[in-house]
Design an enzyme around this catalytic site. Structure first.
Site, short mmCIF file in Angstrom:
data_model
loop_
_atom_site.label_atom_id
_atom_site.label_comp_id
_atom_site.label_asym_id
_atom_site.label_seq_id
_atom_site.Cartn_x
_atom_site.Cartn_y
_atom_site.Cartn_z
N PHE A 97 0.85 -1.19 0.00
CA PHE A 97 0.00 0.00 0.00
C PHE A 97 0.89 1.25 0.00
CE2 PHE A 97 -2.48 3.18 2.46
CZ PHE A 97 -3.46 3.40 1.51
N ASP A 168 6.73 -2.99 8.72
CA ASP A 168 5.35 -2.62 8.39
C ASP A 168 4.52 -3.89 8.53
OD1 ASP A 168 2.92 -1.92 7.38
OD2 ASP A 168 3.71 -0.75 5.70
N HIS A 171 -0.36 -5.98 7.73
CA HIS A 171 -1.06 -7.19 7.28
C HIS A 171 -0.87 -8.36 8.25
CE1 HIS A 171 -0.64 -6.04 2.70
NE2 HIS A 171 -1.28 -5.13 3.41
N GLN A 194 -7.20 -0.09 10.51
CA GLN A 194 -8.21 0.36 9.53
C GLN A 194 -9.22 -0.77 9.35
OE1 GLN A 194 -7.79 -1.12 6.24
NE2 GLN A 194 -9.48 -0.03 5.27
N LYS A 197 -8.56 -4.42 8.33
CA LYS A 197 -7.42 -5.14 8.92
C LYS A 197 -7.87 -6.20 9.93
CE LYS A 197 -4.27 -2.93 6.62
NZ LYS A 197 -5.04 -1.95 5.88
N ARG A 226 4.12 17.01 23.41
CA ARG A 226 4.12 17.15 24.87
C ARG A 226 5.11 16.17 25.50
NH1 ARG A 226 -1.70 17.79 23.75
NH2 ARG A 226 -2.08 20.00 24.01
N TYR A 233 0.15 23.26 27.30
CA TYR A 233 0.54 24.10 26.15
C TYR A 233 2.05 24.26 26.05
CZ TYR A 233 -4.41 25.08 25.59
OH TYR A 233 -5.75 24.95 25.40
N ARG A 243 -3.79 11.30 18.37
CA ARG A 243 -4.29 10.41 19.44
C ARG A 243 -5.55 9.68 19.00
NH1 ARG A 243 -3.63 15.50 22.08
NH2 ARG A 243 -5.90 15.70 22.07
C1 LIG Z 1 1.10 -2.61 4.07
C2 LIG Z 1 0.36 -1.42 4.62
N1 LIG Z 1 1.04 -0.45 5.23
C3 LIG Z 1 0.42 0.62 5.75
C4 LIG Z 1 -0.94 0.79 5.65
C5 LIG Z 1 -1.56 2.05 6.15
O1 LIG Z 1 -2.52 1.86 7.12
P1 LIG Z 1 -3.74 2.87 7.29
O2 LIG Z 1 -4.73 2.58 6.21
O3 LIG Z 1 -4.24 2.56 8.65
O4 LIG Z 1 -3.19 4.26 7.19
C6 LIG Z 1 -1.71 -0.21 5.03
C7 LIG Z 1 -3.16 -0.07 4.94
O5 LIG Z 1 -3.83 -0.35 4.02
C8 LIG Z 1 -1.04 -1.34 4.48
O6 LIG Z 1 -1.73 -2.30 3.85
#
Ligand SMILES: Cc1ncc(COP(=O)(O)O)c(C=O)c1O
Length: 413
Positions: A97, A168, A171, A194, A197, A226, A233, A243
């Site tokens: 992605f 990363d 997945h 997301q 997922k 922070r 602040y 967050r």
């Molecule tokens: C391999 C990979 N990295 C990063 C992301 C990014 O995640 P998000 O959609 O939560 O921003 C995704 C999401 O589809 C992904 O498949």
């Protein structure tokens, strides 16, 4: 010959739906109402997000977790925390992605695409080694589809060249590499929550790390710069408000209670389906035998051999769908061929163009990835693997039927 393909008017293998995603029930309802009635909707007021961070980190055997608004921001903050800046190069795979590479651009650094292992579509460690220059600072391996990348090889390269590794793991919730949870092996790791997922709260993400210094940086960067003990602040570093809300924290706690059993079930069904597909010519599920793994199965990835079927991948996918098995053609445009890269539409992040002037992203020599995108790669979605063995039998029967009736694919558009 018998019952023709459903795409040609025959009777489909199945019409029943597969499990829907997300799966939820009373515990999610209770969590959302608990947060609602508490009146503590932000993480600074309640305990849901903090509790989830602790549980998710513990599950990975890692001391620190910092949730953020999504799995794109988690990569971006990880790169910031690692000190990646203008002129630096970060090695990434092109079959993923967008976020894996856009997070690098947003650090004003240069994403350096390297090719894949042909049988896993994971980043190829040998190609990483060849791509290292004096500017290289980090590697972002993606555990594609949930299959762990070869972390021992990647960590050894990183050690030799003093590079930061950010896994990363968007997945790969619950996946294991040689008995270790992915997300606990690199210097930092990034997960997405997301909605599609394997652990989800609509949107969300988390950074895991075993390094206290990196943790403190990430924690500050997700909360407007922070610092502990500082005034509301008072802001110390480049940052934003990234967050999660307590509603998302509550949902994640409830969904997390279900997760490990779902990972176990997908693994069992994924192995079963892989065995069932062994006899179908021209279909090669992702090779999970390079080293011991528990696959995360965000996707059931397979290679399609057009020469066996005499029809392009898009037609095969349509034929499968007509038989009642939804599938997808995968990342049909690899990252380096996206308009963003071809046109170098990098907005204010131009340092990349100075580091590699004249680079022609679209024509980078990445043959394995180009083949995967152009017509070989395909996948089934994770929720199918939450079905029963008889659902897997139907999936395999649909593949076998399309193979046996492949002559009927001719001239399908
Ligand atoms: C391999 C990979 N990295 C990063 C992301 C990014 O995640 P998000 O959609 O939560 O921003 C995704 C999401 O589809 C992904 O498949």
């Amino acid at each position: 010959m018998g019952n023709p393909l459903a795409i040609r008017g025959g009777k489909p293998v199945r019409t029943a739906p597969f499990p829907a995603w997300p799966i939820y029930g009373k515990s999610e309802e209770d969590a959302l109402l608990r947060v609602l009635h508490s009146g503590k909707w932000g993480r600074q007021d309640g305990k849901e997000v903090e509790t989830f961070e602790r549980r998710f980190a513990e599950y990975h055997g890692v001391p620190y977790g910092v949730t953020v608004v999504n799995g794109t921001v988690s990569l971006r903050i990880s790169l910031w925390a690692a000190g990646i800046k203008a002129g630096d190069e970060v090695i990434v795979p092109p079959y993923t992605f967008l976020a894996t590479a856009s997070a690098v651009l947003e650090s004003n650094a240069t994403p350096v695409f390297v090719d894949l292992e042909p049988d896993t579509y994971n980043i190829d460690p040998a190609a990483i080694e060849k791509a290292i220059t004096p500017r290289t600072r980090a590697i972002i391996p993606v555990h594609f589809a949930g299959l762990p990348a070869d972390m021992d090889a990647i960590m050894a390269i990183a050690k030799r060249h003093n590079l930061t590794v950010i896994e990363d793991a968007a997945h790969a919730h619950g996946a294991e590499y040689k008995g270790r949870r992915v997300g606990s092996i690199g210097h930092m790791s990034s997960f997405s929550f997301q909605s599609s997922k394997n652990l989800c709260s609509g949107e969300g993400g988390i950074i895991l790390t075993g390094d206290k210094g990196l943790y403190e940086k990430c924690k500050s960067m997700q909360n407007c710069g922070r610092v502990p003990g500082g005034a509301w602040y008072e802001h110390h570093v480049i940052c934003g408000n990234y967050r999660l809300s307590e509603f998302q924290g509550g949902l994640l706690n409830a969904q997390f209670d279900r997760m490990d059993e779902q990972v176990r079930h997908r693994e069992e069904m994924g192995l079963y389906l892989q065995d069932m597909l062994r006899g179908v010519p021209g279909i090669a599920p992702q090779n999970r035998n390079r080293y011991p793994v528990r696959h995360g199965y965000h996707l059931f990835s397979f290679r399609y051999d057009e020469s066996v079927y005499g029809a392009p991948r898009s037609v095969f996918i349509k034929a499968l769908a007509a038989e009642g098995v939804p599938a997808a053609e995968g990342y049909v445009i690899p990252l380096h061929k996206q308009r963003l890269f071809v046109d170098k539409a990098f907005g204010p992040y131009t340092a990349c163009l100075e580091t590699r002037p004249g680079i022609d992203f679209g024509n980078l020599p990445l043959p394995v990835c180009n083949r995967a995108s152009a017509g070989e790669g395909a996948w089934l979605y994770q929720a199918l693997l939450l079905g029963s063995k008889s659902d897997m039998d139907d999936i395999a029967a649909a593949f076998a039927k399309v193979y046996e009736h492949r002559a009927e694919l001719a001239n399908v558009k």
